[in-house]
Structure formats: C-alpha cells, structure tokens
Scaffold this active site. Structure first.
Site, short mmCIF file in Angstrom:
data_model
loop_
_atom_site.label_atom_id
_atom_site.label_comp_id
_atom_site.label_asym_id
_atom_site.label_seq_id
_atom_site.Cartn_x
_atom_site.Cartn_y
_atom_site.Cartn_z
N CYS A 238 1.00 -1.26 -0.21
CA CYS A 238 -0.11 -0.13 0.09
C CYS A 238 0.84 1.29 -0.13
CB CYS A 238 -1.01 -0.05 1.17
SG CYS A 238 -2.08 -1.33 1.35
N ALA A 239 1.62 1.21 -1.22
CA ALA A 239 2.63 2.38 -1.24
C ALA A 239 2.29 3.82 -1.11
CB ALA A 239 3.65 2.11 -2.33
N GLY A 242 4.67 7.07 -1.42
CA GLY A 242 6.00 6.40 -1.53
C GLY A 242 6.88 6.72 -0.34
N GLY A 243 6.27 7.26 0.59
CA GLY A 243 7.12 7.84 1.78
C GLY A 243 8.01 6.47 2.27
N LYS A 244 7.38 5.29 2.63
CA LYS A 244 7.95 4.10 2.96
C LYS A 244 8.90 3.82 2.13
CE LYS A 244 5.00 3.52 7.11
NZ LYS A 244 3.86 4.91 6.78
N ASP A 262 0.18 0.41 -5.23
CA ASP A 262 -1.34 0.80 -4.60
C ASP A 262 -2.27 0.85 -5.65
OD1 ASP A 262 -1.65 2.80 -1.65
OD2 ASP A 262 -2.99 3.01 -3.29
N ASP A 305 1.08 -0.80 4.72
CA ASP A 305 0.79 0.41 5.48
C ASP A 305 -0.88 0.22 5.09
OD1 ASP A 305 0.66 2.69 6.51
OD2 ASP A 305 1.81 3.68 5.25
N CYS A 358 -1.39 3.68 11.02
CA CYS A 358 -1.44 5.07 11.55
C CYS A 358 -2.53 5.23 12.71
CB CYS A 358 -1.06 6.30 10.73
SG CYS A 358 -2.33 6.59 9.60
#
Length: 428
Positions: A238-239, A242-244, A262, A305, A358
């Site tokens: 679940c990109a 693209g932070g992770k 994603d 994520d 989160c």
C-alpha cells in the site's frame, strides 16, 4: 490583519466546517480564495486558530459552556495562546473587524470551571464512543495518551542517505532550528510552532530539490526500518505517495528490488517524481494487481501500510476525529482484512510480513493481527525487541508487546505520530 480580523475569520471557518461537515483543509482553502487580500501570515494564523480549536473542541466547549464557534475561537486564545481575559479584551478593543466577545458570564464560567471535573472523554478530547478503545489500548494511562494527540505536531524530515548525511542536512537547514530526532537515525525535527507562527517551507530549500531529504514523520521512518529489509525482494503493498518506499530504498542503499504498489492510482502518482529526485535505482512502481502475480510466494519482505482510521494523526488532522464513526471503523477493518489476505500471498517461506497502521485503536491493530494469525498459523511473531535495539540502540518503547512482535508509537511516549507495527515471519 490584526488579531480581531484573524479571530473573526477563524470563527467563520469553524462555522462553515460545522454546518457543512467539510474537511478543515478544504474550508481554509476556500476562505483563502475568496479573501485574497489576506497575506500568508494571516492565513497561517487563521489556520492555527482553527486547528487548535478542533484539537481541543470538547474541552473548550465544556469550559466555556458553549458549542458556538465564537466560544471555541476565544477559548483557543485563552487556553492555548496565553492570553488573559483582560489582555485579550485590550487587544481587541477598537478593532472594527473583531468578533463580539461572549458575555461576561461565559468568561466567568470559563475561569471557575476545572477540567479535572469534566467527564473522562471530555478531558481526553475524543468522541465518547472511542473511550473503550483507548482504555483497552492504554489502560489507566488512556487519558494522557489521548491528550498527547491534541497538541501541535513538529515538522519531521528524513535524510536521504543516498545523497547526503544528517550532519550535512542539519547544516543546510541551520536557520530552521532543526535538530536530530531521538530514535530514527536519519530523522530531523523542527519543533512545533507556537501562536500565529508557521513552519518553514522546507520544500522550497535547494537541499530538498537536490533530494537530500524528504518530509516524513519519525514514526513512519521507524516503521520502515523495522521492516528489516537490507536486500532481496521487497513489496510495499500500500505504497501511497511513496514515503516508506523511499525510506526503504535509502536504508537498503539501492540494493535488492523494491516493488511499490497501490490500488489507488491518484495516491500513487506522486511517487514517480519523488523517486527521481531521491536518486533511487531499485524501485519498480505498479498500479495494477496483475503486475504482482510473478511475485507470489517470492518476497523476502512485504510491508502493508494498511488503510485505517488515522487516529494516530489527529494532531495533524483534528477534524477527522469528529467525523469518525463506528461505521467508518468497521469499513476500515474490513479493508484491512482484505489487504492482509491479498498481500500475505507474496511472502515466501522464511520471509516477513510487516503490518502497519497510523491508528491507535486495538480493533485495527492487535485485534486485526490476532485474527489474521488465527487464519494463517504459519505466520509467527518476530523477536521485535532485538530488532528494535539493534536498529535504534535503545530499549523498546512503553507500549510494546514483544511476545507478539508488536510496537505502538504515540505522541505521549515516543513524540511521534501514532503508529502500530507488527512483524511476522512465515515459517512454511
């Protein structure tokens, strides 16, 4: 604009949010477009009043004994911006744009009331129906944990070690007051602003354009590093933006192969430019599930994520706190189960599945992981304490369950956004 005009504008925006049930960012944007005379400093101050009001909405209303937007606006200045009733009255005197002040009885009630006498969920500033979730998550400490979600957030950055180191970026951002983060080895933090202040526009810095750093909360950086990937085949299922993925590419030193996927193409779209700026060479981007079929049972690490209620990000998006419903929670939980069932198929024997949200709600976190393990007993928890200590050089934070490979990060205990991380290894 003087304080009175800013306060009046904030009250109008709060009224708009309340009556039209719209996101705060949307309401602020529309106000700015229709009031182009307002400068950037004015817009920042107005936004700060609005966000502060929403962070402490319930306790403001209880202390002021009023649900009117004007009462919220005045409560912000009295409780969060350091004004006294006398000082605020003097500041607004003669300001033709200032809103009418609440009656003297409201200020008298405000001065006389003690928040410790309010119902627990009011002290915590969260919807009453979520109290049981927080009690389950944090026991007797649930109120201070919930209150930790009510402050202003810092601005966190992640150094892109493909192009720079932390010392180099700190030097480039010296005028911002940036300091190293406490846990994440590549993290940099700019402290929360106060009053009418605003964070520096770091994305306008030359060092950002060069790809030396990205904006990313320290908690998100920690989650990426706990994936434990140093090479091999990695799937960020679940990109999103693209932070992770970017954090993984940097920590892996462009080694191995990362697949960023994603289902939402709009969320995924920004990743292309971000990858280019960061100098990554080991990432493939996928926007169709069929493109992942060759990876079935072949990935060393799969990071999920997952979609969630976002309760851990309430400092940044306090309006979502008041729009969250039991029906929304049930929908997110169903989506999480679907994602877990889809993504676990890509983990090879001996590989690892990392489930991240989160959120701070046990229904989305430990409960979701427990139900997954019941369906798939071949997935066992990883020894998370050893990984944490070897990665960060510190002991596990307070809210960790090492026996089940789980860690919970919170503003109150780790000074990050709220995150839940569970690491599982597929044995067969």
């Amino acid at each position: 604009m003087r304080l009175g005009g800013r306060l009046s504008a904030a009250i109008d925006i709060l009224s708009d949010i309340e009556t039209r049930h719209r996101p705060v960012a949307e309401a602020l944007k529309d106000w700015g477009l229709s009031h182009r005379f307002a400068g950037s400093g004015d817009r920042a101050a107005i936004g700060n009043i609005v966000y502060d009001a929403l962070r402490l909405k319930l306790s403001h209303q209880w202390l002021m004994q009023s649900e009117e937007p004007a009462a919220l606006g005045f409560a912000v200045l009295l409780r969060q911006w350091g004004y006294t009733v006398e000082g605020l009255t003097a500041e607004l005197e003669g300001d033709t744009f200032a809103p009418a002040a609440p009656g003297s009885d409201v200020f008298e009630t405000f001065a006389a009331r003690n928040l410790s006498e309010a119902p627990p969920h009011v002290q915590a500033d969260l919807p009453e129906w979520l109290q049981s979730e927080f009690e389950k998550a944090f026991g007797e400490h649930w109120i201070p944990e919930a209150q930790g979600l009510n402050g202003r957030p810092p601005l966190d950055l992640r150094v892109n070690r493909l192009k720079a180191n932390r010392e180099k970026v700190l030097k480039a951002l010296a005028r911002t007051g940036a300091v190293p983060t406490e846990v994440a080895p590549d993290g940099i933090r700019v402290a929360p602003v106060e009053g009418a202040g605003r964070h520096p526009n770091v994305t306008a810095e030359l060092s950002f354009a060069k790809g030396w750093f990205e904006v990313q909360d320290e908690g998100s950086q920690i989650a990426a590093l706990l994936t434990g990937a140093s090479g091999g085949q990695v799937l960020d299922y679940c990109a999103g933006g693209g932070g992770k993925t970017l954090a993984l590419a940097a920590s892996m030193g462009n080694k191995g192969q990362i697949h960023a996927y994603d289902a939402d193409r709009h969320r995924l779209a920004p990743i292309v430019e971000r990858l280019k700026r960061a100098g990554t060479r080991n990432v493939q981007v996928h926007d169709q599930a069929a493109q992942l079929e060759p990876l079935q049972w072949r990935c060393d690490h799969v990071l999920i994520d997952a979609p969630c209620t976002g309760t851990g990000t309430w400092r940044r998006r306090p309006d979502t706190k008041w729009r969250l419903t039991p029906e929304t929670l049930a929908q997110r939980m169903a989506e999480q189960e679907t994602v877990l069932e889809a993504a676990h198929r890509f983990v090879k024997p001996g590989g690892e599945l990392v489930y991240v949200t989160c959120s701070l709600l046990p229904s989305e976190n430990a409960g979701q992981v427990a139900r997954f393990r019941e369906r798939h007993p071949e997935f066992k928890p990883v020894e998370i304490a050893a990984r944490w200590e070897s990665t960060f050089g510190t002991a596990l934070p307070a809210h960790a369950d090492p026996e089940n490979g789980m860690v919970t990060l919170t503003p109150a205990t780790t000074a990050t956004d709220g995150f839940f991380i569970a690491v599982m290894r597929r044995l067969s």
